[in-house]
Scaffold this active site. Structure first.
Site, PDB file in Angstrom:
ATOM      1  N   LYS A  81       0.805  -1.223   0.000  1.00  0.00           N
ATOM      2  CA  LYS A  81       0.000   0.000   0.000  1.00  0.00           C
ATOM      3  C   LYS A  81       0.839   1.275   0.000  1.00  0.00           C
ATOM      4  CE  LYS A  81      -3.914  -2.370   1.893  1.00  0.00           C
ATOM      5  NZ  LYS A  81      -5.037  -2.437   2.792  1.00  0.00           N
TER       6      LYS A  81
ATOM      7  N   GLU B  90      -3.665   7.556   7.605  1.00  0.00           N
ATOM      8  CA  GLU B  90      -4.341   8.435   6.667  1.00  0.00           C
ATOM      9  C   GLU B  90      -5.631   8.928   7.300  1.00  0.00           C
ATOM     10  OE1 GLU B  90      -4.591   5.818   3.257  1.00  0.00           O
ATOM     11  OE2 GLU B  90      -6.501   4.995   3.887  1.00  0.00           O
TER      12      GLU B  90
ATOM     13  N   HIS C  80     -17.197  -5.379   6.208  1.00  0.00           N
ATOM     14  CA  HIS C  80     -16.217  -5.129   5.141  1.00  0.00           C
ATOM     15  C   HIS C  80     -16.276  -6.157   4.018  1.00  0.00           C
ATOM     16  CE1 HIS C  80     -14.623  -1.868   7.335  1.00  0.00           C
ATOM     17  NE2 HIS C  80     -14.019  -2.578   8.263  1.00  0.00           N
TER      18      HIS C  80
ATOM     19  N   ARG D  41      -5.800  -8.721  -9.225  1.00  0.00           N
ATOM     20  CA  ARG D  41      -6.392  -9.986  -9.691  1.00  0.00           C
ATOM     21  C   ARG D  41      -7.768  -9.708 -10.259  1.00  0.00           C
ATOM     22  NH1 ARG D  41     -10.188  -9.697  -5.674  1.00  0.00           N
ATOM     23  NH2 ARG D  41      -9.367  -9.057  -3.675  1.00  0.00           N
TER      24      ARG D  41
HETATM   25  P1  ADP Z   1      -7.808  -4.444   3.440  1.00  0.00           P
HETATM   26  O1  ADP Z   1      -6.780  -4.650   2.380  1.00  0.00           O
HETATM   27  O2  ADP Z   1      -7.372  -4.936   4.790  1.00  0.00           O
HETATM   28  O3  ADP Z   1      -9.174  -4.930   3.038  1.00  0.00           O
HETATM   29  P2  ADP Z   1      -8.543  -1.691   2.727  1.00  0.00           P
HETATM   30  O4  ADP Z   1      -7.547  -0.625   2.553  1.00  0.00           O
HETATM   31  O5  ADP Z   1      -9.175  -2.237   1.486  1.00  0.00           O
HETATM   32  O6  ADP Z   1      -7.904  -2.855   3.621  1.00  0.00           O
HETATM   33  O7  ADP Z   1      -9.693  -1.192   3.692  1.00  0.00           O
HETATM   34  C1  ADP Z   1     -10.699  -2.070   4.151  1.00  0.00           C
HETATM   35  C2  ADP Z   1     -11.905  -1.303   4.616  1.00  0.00           C
HETATM   36  O8  ADP Z   1     -11.569  -0.461   5.738  1.00  0.00           O
HETATM   37  C3  ADP Z   1     -12.475  -0.350   3.596  1.00  0.00           C
HETATM   38  O9  ADP Z   1     -13.403  -0.993   2.721  1.00  0.00           O
HETATM   39  C4  ADP Z   1     -13.141   0.705   4.473  1.00  0.00           C
HETATM   40  O10 ADP Z   1     -14.409   0.234   4.899  1.00  0.00           O
HETATM   41  C5  ADP Z   1     -12.221   0.784   5.664  1.00  0.00           C
HETATM   42  N1  ADP Z   1     -11.230   1.874   5.464  1.00  0.00           N
HETATM   43  C6  ADP Z   1      -9.960   1.751   5.038  1.00  0.00           C
HETATM   44  N2  ADP Z   1      -9.342   2.950   4.985  1.00  0.00           N
HETATM   45  C7  ADP Z   1     -10.250   3.857   5.366  1.00  0.00           C
HETATM   46  C8  ADP Z   1     -10.242   5.301   5.524  1.00  0.00           C
HETATM   47  N3  ADP Z   1      -9.168   6.027   5.274  1.00  0.00           N
HETATM   48  N4  ADP Z   1     -11.389   5.895   5.952  1.00  0.00           N
HETATM   49  C9  ADP Z   1     -12.491   5.164   6.218  1.00  0.00           C
HETATM   50  N5  ADP Z   1     -12.562   3.830   6.107  1.00  0.00           N
HETATM   51  C10 ADP Z   1     -11.463   3.179   5.689  1.00  0.00           C
END
Ligand code: ADP
Length: 455
Positions: free
Chosen positions: A116, A200, A235, A292
């Site tokens: 990331k 973030e 999620h 993917r």
């Molecule tokens: P992972 O790879 O663990 O699934 P993600 O970066 O895709 O992590 O984030 C998973 C979930 O967490 C997102 O779908 C969202 O619901 C929440 N999330 C992640 N980052 C943020 C953010 N900056 N603000 C609000 N929710 C977030």
């Protein structure tokens, strides 16, 4: 073109890949675990090879066994599907070392976009919108506190190698943040062997909007517009649709273009998804890139007419993408419901066992991607999705109406499924108006539970 490929996956995605390969005149070899011995999809492969016991750690995740099967079956390439080894750069590298084409990106592109922090850095160069936050991994907690004060609380601590929601902590104040960084680091170190974390801005009310992209080995990259996956529980996506409803066309074009530019810059070939959160002002912030094919790829196939899995196989074989950006035109609207074998009355507990009744809907604009049939026994070892119901309509309203009818036609028993929840959501005002955020399904379920308890 390849003459034979191996499918390192199971269930509906294995069948999806068999169908695409067949149209390309490519033979398929499926590997399977002992728990999947009776998997209906295996009948449609040209060859099937057992690679071990039911637990994925003993079969679908065993690189050595999959490579051995690939060598015995003499295949040219491996399609990893989604989940299992699909985003494992080491696996992609082993394939390359063994001179077997990995149907997906190079290990370098996968690692670059899969991490990331490095992905965010590259996104900055391509003007793909990202969350304000720390620049790279957090070295000093005091530094992170300073950044958090600048961008404002709440913030979220995330693991660079993160996945499945692990290594994330939300912090509403400085004390939370200091503790959160420590905890997230430990969790990330234990889960991924990489303790790098960053912070973030945390967005409370947002929609999940993602962009489907495709690249080839000749430097071409295109986008296939957006999908909305705001309907989630814990999620996990439940319903996906495309194009993302109500998004200003100019904003959508700009973000989609930047996503294509991101994968072009990363020298990415194959299918990828750039995921964003979108706030009430329709500002986008990148979450991550999935390197993917996604579960929800059929939504995009229905509205663009592009067979994403066939494109993946073609570009892995060295061909150019069959489309230029100008060829991609959105036609109508598509909605997908994930049909999971879960019991809504028992907190969505996954259900295994015999599918006595299984009768799928059909008709104009209805597509089922599923590997099951009556008499199929759902093994307890894998994820609970038994199929995807996808509908296409000229408008979003028509697609939703079509989905209601299709859900009503679906007959599955005695196994419980998510069908009643989908049916409920298709009548739920905030969904119909696309006036929702990623927490709305959970709120709805809570509200239902409270009402049930009070009567
Ligand atoms: P992972 O790879 O663990 O699934 P993600 O970066 O895709 O992590 O984030 C998973 C979930 O967490 C997102 O779908 C969202 O619901 C929440 N999330 C992640 N980052 C943020 C953010 N900056 N603000 C609000 N929710 C977030």
């Amino acid at each position: 073109m390849f003459s034979r490929i191996l499918i390192a996956n199971r269930g509906e995605i294995a069948l999806r890949i068999i169908r695409a390969a067949r149209e390309l005149g490519v033979e398929t070899v499926c590997v399977y675990s002992q728990a999947d011995r009776d998997g209906p999809w295996l009948e449609h492969a040209d060859e099937a090879i057992c690679i071990g016991p039911g637990p994925a750690s003993e079969s679908y995740l065993r690189i050595d066994r999959i490579i051995s099967a690939a060598e015995i079956a003499n295949v040219d390439a491996i399609h990893p599907g989604y989940g299992f080894l699909a985003e494992n750069a080491h696996f992609a590298e082993v394939c390359r070392d063994c001179r077997i084409e990995f149907i997906g990106p190079s290990p370098e592109a996968m690692a670059l976009l899969g991490d990331k922090i490095s992905c965010k850095r590259m996104a900055k160069q391509t003007k793909t919108p990202i969350f304000p936050g720390s620049d790279g991994a957090i070295e000093e907690v005091d530094e992170a506190v300073k950044v958090a004060r600048e961008i404002g609380f709440p913030v979220i601590v995330k693991a660079s190698a993160g996945g499945g929601g692990r290594g994330m902590r939300i912090a509403h104040n400085e004390v939370n943040l200091r503790a959160g960084i420590e905890a997230a680091k430990k969790e990330a170190e234990a889960a991924f062997g990489n303790g790098a974390v960053y912070i973030e801005k945390f967005l409370e009310h947002a929609r999940h909007v993602e962009v489907q992209v495709l690249g080839d080995k000749h430097g071409n990259a295109i986008h296939l517009y957006t999908r909305d996956c705001t309907s989630q529980r814990r999620h996990q996506k439940l319903i996906e649709e495309g194009p993302a409803p109500g998004v200003d066309l100019k904003k959508m074009e700009a973000v989609a273009k930047s996503a294509a530019e991101l994968i072009r810059r990363a020298k990415y070939s194959g299918a990828a998804t750039v995921e964003f959160l979108m706030d009430g002002k329709q500002d986008f912030y990148m979450l991550e890139v999935n390197t993917r094919v996604q579960v929800e790829h059929p939504v995009t196939e229905m509205i663009t007419g592009v067979d994403i899995v066939k494109e993946m196989i073609r570009v892995a074989a060295g061909e150019e993408l069959g489309y230029r950006q100008k060829d991609i035109v959105i036609n109508g609207h598509a909605v997908e419901c994930r049909i999971n074998a879960e019991d809504p009355a028992r907190n969505f507990m996954p259900q295994a066992g015999l599918l006595e009744t299984y009768s799928a809907p059909g008709g104009f604009g209805v597509r089922i991607d599923s590997h099951v049939r009556p008499g199929y026994r759902i093994p307890p070892n894998y994820d609970s999705m038994i199929g995807k119901l996808i509908v296409h309509g000229r408008t979003r309203a028509e697609a939703i109406a079509r989905m209601r009818g299709a859900l009503d036609e679906y007959r599955i028993g005695p196994i419980r499924t998510t069908i009643p929840l989908h049916r409920r959501i298709m009548d739920y005002g905030p969904f119909i108006e696309a006036n929702f955020d990623i927490h709305y399904v959970e709120r709805l379920l809570k509200q239902d539970a409270a009402e049930a308890a009070s009567t």
